[in-house]
Structure formats: structure tokens, C-alpha cells
Scaffold this motif. Structure first.
Motif, mmCIF file in Angstrom:
data_model
loop_
_atom_site.group_PDB
_atom_site.id
_atom_site.type_symbol
_atom_site.label_atom_id
_atom_site.label_comp_id
_atom_site.label_asym_id
_atom_site.label_seq_id
_atom_site.Cartn_x
_atom_site.Cartn_y
_atom_site.Cartn_z
ATOM 1 N N ASP A 260 -31.503 14.773 -3.687
ATOM 2 C CA ASP A 260 -32.076 13.513 -3.201
ATOM 3 C C ASP A 260 -33.480 13.298 -3.762
ATOM 4 O OD1 ASP A 260 -29.855 12.779 -1.790
ATOM 5 O OD2 ASP A 260 -30.561 13.571 0.128
ATOM 6 N N ALA A 261 -34.289 14.368 -3.775
ATOM 7 C CA ALA A 261 -35.652 14.250 -4.300
ATOM 8 C C ALA A 261 -35.626 13.945 -5.798
ATOM 9 C CB ALA A 261 -36.434 15.529 -4.030
ATOM 10 N N TYR A 262 -34.706 14.575 -6.507
ATOM 11 C CA TYR A 262 -34.572 14.314 -7.941
ATOM 12 C C TYR A 262 -34.177 12.857 -8.198
ATOM 13 C CZ TYR A 262 -32.399 14.235 -12.578
ATOM 14 O OH TYR A 262 -32.036 13.899 -13.865
ATOM 15 N N LEU A 263 -33.198 12.360 -7.451
ATOM 16 C CA LEU A 263 -32.754 10.983 -7.639
ATOM 17 C C LEU A 263 -33.855 9.994 -7.306
ATOM 18 C CD1 LEU A 263 -29.146 11.256 -6.169
ATOM 19 C CD2 LEU A 263 -29.774 11.085 -8.583
ATOM 20 N N GLU A 264 -34.657 10.301 -6.291
ATOM 21 C CA GLU A 264 -35.788 9.441 -5.968
ATOM 22 C C GLU A 264 -36.815 9.467 -7.099
ATOM 23 O OE1 GLU A 264 -38.969 8.641 -2.331
ATOM 24 O OE2 GLU A 264 -37.790 10.489 -2.374
ATOM 25 N N ARG A 265 -37.038 10.648 -7.665
ATOM 26 C CA ARG A 265 -38.013 10.791 -8.761
ATOM 27 C C ARG A 265 -37.626 9.947 -9.974
ATOM 28 N NH1 ARG A 265 -41.412 10.846 -12.354
ATOM 29 N NH2 ARG A 265 -42.333 12.704 -13.292
ATOM 30 N N ILE A 266 -36.336 9.866 -10.286
ATOM 31 C CA ILE A 266 -35.910 9.129 -11.472
ATOM 32 C C ILE A 266 -35.510 7.688 -11.139
ATOM 33 C CG2 ILE A 266 -35.200 11.251 -12.618
ATOM 34 C CD1 ILE A 266 -32.285 10.455 -12.130
ATOM 35 N N ALA B 121 -26.062 6.671 -16.214
ATOM 36 C CA ALA B 121 -27.102 6.241 -15.280
ATOM 37 C C ALA B 121 -28.153 7.331 -15.080
ATOM 38 C CB ALA B 121 -26.480 5.849 -13.950
ATOM 39 N N VAL B 122 -27.709 8.559 -14.876
ATOM 40 C CA VAL B 122 -28.641 9.664 -14.637
ATOM 41 C C VAL B 122 -29.452 9.959 -15.890
ATOM 42 C CG1 VAL B 122 -28.822 12.121 -14.106
ATOM 43 C CG2 VAL B 122 -27.251 10.672 -12.792
ATOM 44 N N HIS B 123 -28.787 10.028 -17.044
ATOM 45 C CA HIS B 123 -29.480 10.346 -18.293
ATOM 46 C C HIS B 123 -30.542 9.289 -18.604
ATOM 47 C CE1 HIS B 123 -30.196 11.278 -22.508
ATOM 48 N NE2 HIS B 123 -29.405 12.347 -22.421
ATOM 49 N N ARG B 124 -30.169 8.040 -18.496
ATOM 50 C CA ARG B 124 -31.102 6.969 -18.826
ATOM 51 C C ARG B 124 -32.272 6.918 -17.833
ATOM 52 N NH1 ARG B 124 -31.477 3.022 -22.203
ATOM 53 N NH2 ARG B 124 -32.600 1.114 -21.680
ATOM 54 N N ALA B 125 -31.996 7.119 -16.562
ATOM 55 C CA ALA B 125 -33.056 7.097 -15.559
ATOM 56 C C ALA B 125 -34.006 8.278 -15.743
ATOM 57 C CB ALA B 125 -32.453 7.116 -14.160
ATOM 58 N N ARG C 241 -31.871 7.966 -25.370
ATOM 59 C CA ARG C 241 -32.034 7.568 -23.980
ATOM 60 C C ARG C 241 -30.745 7.747 -23.201
ATOM 61 N NH1 ARG C 241 -35.503 3.904 -22.106
ATOM 62 N NH2 ARG C 241 -34.626 4.687 -20.163
ATOM 63 N N GLU C 242 -29.620 7.798 -23.912
ATOM 64 C CA GLU C 242 -28.303 7.865 -23.284
ATOM 65 C C GLU C 242 -27.476 8.967 -23.946
ATOM 66 O OE1 GLU C 242 -26.883 3.980 -24.117
ATOM 67 O OE2 GLU C 242 -28.186 2.979 -22.649
ATOM 68 N N PRO C 243 -26.377 9.378 -23.312
ATOM 69 C CA PRO C 243 -25.499 10.378 -23.927
ATOM 70 C C PRO C 243 -24.951 9.884 -25.264
ATOM 71 C CG PRO C 243 -24.957 10.067 -21.605
ATOM 72 C CD PRO C 243 -25.911 8.977 -21.968
ATOM 73 N N VAL C 244 -24.702 10.835 -26.171
ATOM 74 C CA VAL C 244 -24.146 10.517 -27.489
ATOM 75 C C VAL C 244 -22.797 11.228 -27.629
ATOM 76 C CG1 VAL C 244 -24.487 10.688 -29.989
ATOM 77 C CG2 VAL C 244 -26.464 10.309 -28.479
ATOM 78 N N PRO C 245 -21.720 10.500 -27.939
ATOM 79 C CA PRO C 245 -20.405 11.148 -28.063
ATOM 80 C C PRO C 245 -20.360 12.082 -29.268
ATOM 81 C CG PRO C 245 -20.295 8.869 -28.811
ATOM 82 C CD PRO C 245 -21.660 9.053 -28.211
#
Length: 279
Positions: free
Chosen positions: A10-16, A37-41, A140-144
Motif C-alpha cells: 500500500d505504501a509503495y502504491l501510494e508512493r508511485i 501501470a506499475v512500471h510507468r508509475a 518508461r514501460e515494459p518492452v516485449p
């Protein structure tokens, strides 16, 4: 593997900035939408920086130490910290995460040692390169990884994976009309303990590029900025680079304005002192 069970998610998600995002904690799934979403944030919120190395502070890689610094302390970190934190979060969400060791290729034709940490995340049988720790030129985002040679557009920036001999994959960035290698990595899996060894070299060896100089970077959507030593550079998608020098009287303002980084008073005073000593 990545001690995700020890992370305060939760703290990590709030941080990003994802805590109040439509992808609420209870709705996070090990799917591609969540990975993006997580990678970009993460890359938007947490600055790449190695100031602890410059200031002679130890760089710890256990999850609680990284959480204390990057999440609760709102500091940045370099690749071992950034990607260890990202790996722990993704593992906690339910992703399959493995590590890789990469060779930096941004410094000409020199053969450099494996010192960069990256992640490979598997979603529905497909592998994706995830890297929150390569500074201003990083994705900024995942790369296949399963589509070598295909252009991967991320806003105004374009990446490509090139396949070489012995299963080596190279991540490339298009700058203007020229493709430039960022780094290359083999299929060999790396574990957190391997990053401890690499971190020992990067944070203390006199030949490490992080020892003895300021390195702070951020991969923006429109402009990628990097402060290396006293030089602030702004990299544009068309290949243009703007440069200017940063003096002792503005270093803290630049860190705040350009990189969203505010140091504790003691570290800030030491950093300014180092800049003054260099005049």
C-alpha cells in the motif's frame, strides 16, 4: 525470491501514485495492464540517483532498507535499488519475476563488465523486459522480448530489441534517425544475491562510474534530463541535446525542480559543500 512478502505494498502504491488510481490495490492482477501501470508509475515517481554513493553512505539492498529510503524517505536510487523494489512489488502482486545482468553500451565500443540489473517478467507465457533503473534513457514501460526487430513506441520515444549471438538481447533507443544500443544481456538468470555483489563494485570500486560524482536522471515523456557532475543535459526525442552547467548556489533547486528530489538537511549540506569545494 524478491522478498515481496516483506514489502508494504500500500505504501509503495501510494508512493508511485497508484493508490487512488482506478487500479486499486484490491484490483491489481498479474496481467499486462497492471504491469504497464506499475512500471510507468514507478518510473514517473522515483528518480534515478546515486547520491548515497557520492556521499559515502552504504547502499543496502534488503527490501526493508530500500522501502525505507525510496518509499518512506521519498528518495531515489540506482538500478539495484530501483529494480529490487519493482521486483518485490510485482512479486507481491503475483507476477513471475526473474533477474538479468546487463552490459552498458552507451560509452562507445568499450567492453564493460556486467553491472546493470534488469528484470524479465512473464505474463501469459510472454517475456517482458522491465527496467526502472537505467536513468533518463531507460524505458518508461515494459518492452516485449519475443519480438526482436519490432519498433516499440512509448509516447515520443521508440525502442527495439535486437537479437545477437548466443541468445544475447540488446535494448536499443532511437535518437533522431540513429539507433543506439543502451545495454545487452544474456539469458542467464540473476538472483538478488548476485546484485549484492554487483552493488559492492558499483558503490565502492574506484573505477565505478558512480563513485566521486553526482548522477541524477529522470526519463520524462517529452524531455529526458540528466545531471552528471555539474552538467545538466536535456535529451529530446529528435536527438537534440541541450547542456548547461549547474553551480553550488542552484544545485538543490535543480534537484527539486527538475528531478523532484529533496535531500535531508545533512545530505543537502554535504552535497553543496562538495560543489563549493570543486569551484
Amino acid at each position: 525470491m524478491w522478498s515481496g512478502d516483506e514489502l508494504d505494498l500500500d505504501a509503495y502504491l501510494e508512493r508511485i501514485g497508484l493508490r487512488e488510481n482506478p487500479l486499486a490495490p484490491g484490483e491489481l492482477r498479474a496481467d499486462l495492464a497492471t504491469l504497464y501501470a506499475v512500471h510507468r508509475a514507478h518510473t514517473a515517481a522515483i528518480t534515478f540517483e546515486s547520491l548515497d554513493v557520492l556521499l559515502g553512505r552504504p547502499v543496502a539492498l534488503d527490501v526493508k532498507s530500500i522501502e525505507g529510503k525510496l518509499v518512506h524517505g521519498r528518495r531515489g536510487g540506482y538500478c539495484y535499488e530501483q529494480n529490487s523494489l519493482l521486483a518485490a512489488a510485482l512479486e507481491r502482486i503475483g507476477f513471475e519475476v526473474t533477474g538479468r545482468g546487463a552490459r552498458n553500451r552507451t560509452r562507445g565500443d568499450s567492453l564493460l563488465a556486467v553491472t546493470h540489473a534488469v528484470l524479465v517478467v512473464t505474463v501469459d507465457g510472454e517475456e517482458w523486459l522491465c527496467d526502472a533503473g537505467f536513468g533518463h534513457q531507460g524505458p518508461r514501460e515494459p518492452v516485449p522480448l519475443g519480438r526482436p526487430g519490432a519498433d516499440v513506441e512509448q509516447g515520443k520515444w521508440t525502442y527495439r530489441i535486437r537479437e545477437e549471438e548466443d541468445g544475447v538481447l540488446a535494448l536499443c533507443l532511437l535518437r533522431g534517425d540513429t539507433w543506439r544500443d543502451l545495454y545487452a544481456f544474456s539469458p542467464q538468470r540473476y538472483h538478488p544475491v548476485d546484485y549484492v555483489v554487483l552493488n559492492h563494485y558499483s558503490s565502492g570500486h574506484p573505477h565505478s562510474s558512480f563513485v566521486g560524482r553526482v548522477i541524477v536522471q529522470r526519463p520524462g515523456d517529452d524531455v529526458r534530463r540528466a545531471l552528471v557532475g555539474r552538467e545538466l543535459t536535456s535529451l529530446h526525442p529528435d536527438g537534440r541535446i541541450e547542456r548547461r552547467l549547474v553551480g553550488p548556489d542552484e544545485i538543490l533547486t535543480v534537484l527539486d525542480r527538475e528531478f523532484g528530489l529533496r535531500l535531508p538537511d545533512r545530505e543537502a549540506e554535504e552535497l553543496v559543500g562538495m560543489y563549493l569545494a570543486g569551484d
